[in-house]
Each structure stands twice: as C-alpha cells, then as structure tokens.
Scaffold this motif. Structure first.
Motif, PDB file in Angstrom:
ATOM      1  N   ARG A 143       0.832  -1.199   0.000  1.00 53.79           N
ATOM      2  CA  ARG A 143       0.000   0.000   0.000  1.00 53.79           C
ATOM      3  C   ARG A 143       0.871   1.257   0.000  1.00 53.79           C
ATOM      4  O   ARG A 143       0.597   2.211  -0.740  1.00 53.79           O
ATOM      5  CB  ARG A 143      -0.910  -0.019   1.229  1.00 53.79           C
ATOM      6  N   ALA A 144       1.937   1.245   0.794  1.00 48.85           N
ATOM      7  CA  ALA A 144       2.856   2.375   0.826  1.00 48.85           C
ATOM      8  C   ALA A 144       3.538   2.551  -0.528  1.00 48.85           C
ATOM      9  O   ALA A 144       3.821   3.687  -0.944  1.00 48.85           O
ATOM     10  CB  ALA A 144       3.904   2.170   1.920  1.00 48.85           C
ATOM     11  N   VAL A 147       1.221   4.469  -2.641  1.00 48.74           N
ATOM     12  CA  VAL A 147       1.245   5.864  -2.209  1.00 48.74           C
ATOM     13  C   VAL A 147       2.463   6.567  -2.800  1.00 48.74           C
ATOM     14  O   VAL A 147       2.369   7.702  -3.301  1.00 48.74           O
ATOM     15  CB  VAL A 147       1.244   5.955  -0.672  1.00 48.74           C
ATOM     16  N   CYS A 151       2.483   9.840  -5.217  1.00 50.84           N
ATOM     17  CA  CYS A 151       3.241  11.030  -4.834  1.00 50.84           C
ATOM     18  C   CYS A 151       4.252  11.412  -5.915  1.00 50.84           C
ATOM     19  O   CYS A 151       4.442  12.604  -6.212  1.00 50.84           O
ATOM     20  CB  CYS A 151       3.966  10.796  -3.511  1.00 50.84           C
ATOM     21  N   ARG A 169       1.787  13.442   0.572  1.00 54.93           N
ATOM     22  CA  ARG A 169       1.830  12.165   1.263  1.00 54.93           C
ATOM     23  C   ARG A 169       0.508  11.813   1.953  1.00 54.93           C
ATOM     24  O   ARG A 169      -0.026  10.713   1.785  1.00 54.93           O
ATOM     25  CB  ARG A 169       2.970  12.190   2.289  1.00 54.93           C
ATOM     26  N   THR A 173      -2.174   8.939   0.692  1.00 51.17           N
ATOM     27  CA  THR A 173      -2.515   7.814   1.569  1.00 51.17           C
ATOM     28  C   THR A 173      -4.032   7.684   1.718  1.00 51.17           C
ATOM     29  O   THR A 173      -4.583   6.581   1.638  1.00 51.17           O
ATOM     30  CB  THR A 173      -1.868   8.008   2.952  1.00 51.17           C
TER      31      THR A 173
END
Length: 220
Positions: A143-144, A147, A151, A169, A173
């Motif tokens: 998931r990060a 993100v 970004c 950020r 998210t």
C-alpha cells in the motif's frame, strides 16, 4: 513441516531443474488464485487440496513452499505486480497527454488489471487481511508503494505546472484507501455502478486533490 524439501536437480525431459521449478511454482500459484480467490478461500484450503488442484503432489508443494501462508504472500505480490506493470505501461504510453488524460489512463490500467478477474480483488482486499503480522506488514508495504507512486506522479505534475505544489503524502494515503475501499465494495456488489463509472469517480477525486479550487496555476 519446518522447512522446504530439496527439489530434484539436473535436467529431465529436456528441461532444467530451474525450468521445472518455475513451472511447478506457477501451477501452485494458479491453483491458489482459484482456491484462495474463490471458494473455499485461503483459510479453508489445505495443502492437499491445493496440491490436487495444481495436479502436483504434497511433496512437490513442500519443495516450493513451507506453508500455505507463503503461497498467499507470493500470490498477493504477484497480483500487485501485474497491476503495477499495467499502470507503468499505461503511464509510459500516456506521457505526452494532458494531466486529466494521464490520470484516467492510470486508473483504467489499474482497475483493468485488478478487476480483470474477481479473484484478484479478493486476494488483494479480502484474503490477505488479518492472516498474520507478516502478511499485514507486506500488505501495508505494498500500500505504501502505491502511495509512493501517486506522490511521484503528483510531484512530476506539479513540476510541470499541472498540479498544485505541495506535500501529497497524506492526501495520497487517504486516496489509496478510497481506491481500495471502492473497488472492494464494487466487486462485492455493494456499489451499483459499472467499472467505468467507478474509474471516472476515482479520476475526479484525484484531479480534485491535484488541482484544488483555491489553486491558481498562473501562466504556463
């Protein structure tokens, strides 16, 4: 079973040990996509059932994996990898297009990959949840990663003057959480809309984040 068994080495039937191993692994993952992503689901699947579905033996299973959790972890990464490759290919093709068209291409590619097979959605958003701390860490790491991708694209758009310059950020998210929730609810039948309508809504949301009403882009 404390560890994997050693797989046979050497050539057999004109194929190397590495080729045979890759084929076995692909067959186990294909069977896992069916059993974990449909019925009976990960928690109700046994090693014997998975091996039977793959038309392989349980000994061959333990030559490739230690546990069924290892299979789910590999399958989760594979499904995410398919989606990421689709997105990156779409972004490369859409590079010269205006921002709104690039964003639309990104989400059509992502949704097209994940929703191409309902089992992929179930693996990504349902079966992976709550299995173990290790898989939760993997889920959050993926998931990060998404993100980070949003970004990076937002920063590139801001550098071109197409989006507001800011730290994206938190917004990215929150947005990825919306993507996951909406696609899960759509696949479960809780959202009465076509996939195109779902994608259009996600595109509108991201464009609103990139171009807030109070943003004045100034002359290009």
């Amino acid at each position: 079973m404390t560890g994997r068994l050693r797989a046979p080495t050497g050539r057999y039937g004109g194929r190397s040990a590495e080729e045979r191993q890759a084929e076995r692994r692909a067959r186990f993952l294909g069977a896992a996509l069916q059993l974990f992503g449909d019925r009976p689901g990960f928690r109700a699947t046994t090693v014997s059932a998975l091996s039977e579905a793959a038309q392989l033996s349980t000994r061959q299973f333990y030559e490739e994996f230690r546990t069924l959790e290892d299979v789910l972890a590999a399958l989760h990464l594979q499904v995410n990898g398919w989606a990421e490759q689709a997105v990156r290919d779409a972004l490369a093709d859409a590079a010269p297009l205006p921002l709104d068209e690039r964003v639309a291409a990104l989400f059509r590619a992502y949704a097209g990959s994940v929703a191409a097979d309902p089992r992929r959605i179930r693996i990504t958003f349902v079966e992976i949840i709550g299995v173990s701390p290790r898989l939760e860490e993997q889920r959050l790491a993926r998931r990060a990663h998404w993100v980070d991708l949003v970004c990076a694209e937002a920063a590139a758009a801001a550098a071109r003057g197409e989006a507001a310059p800011r730290d994206y950020r938190i917004a990215a998210t929150a947005f990825i959480g919306s993507v996951n929730g909406l696609l899960h609810d759509w696949s479960a039948g809780w959202v009465d809309a076509s996939l195109d309508e779902v994608v259009d809504e996600l595109v509108r949301q991201l464009l609103a984040i990139l171009r807030p009403r109070d943003w004045n882009p100034g002359p290009r």
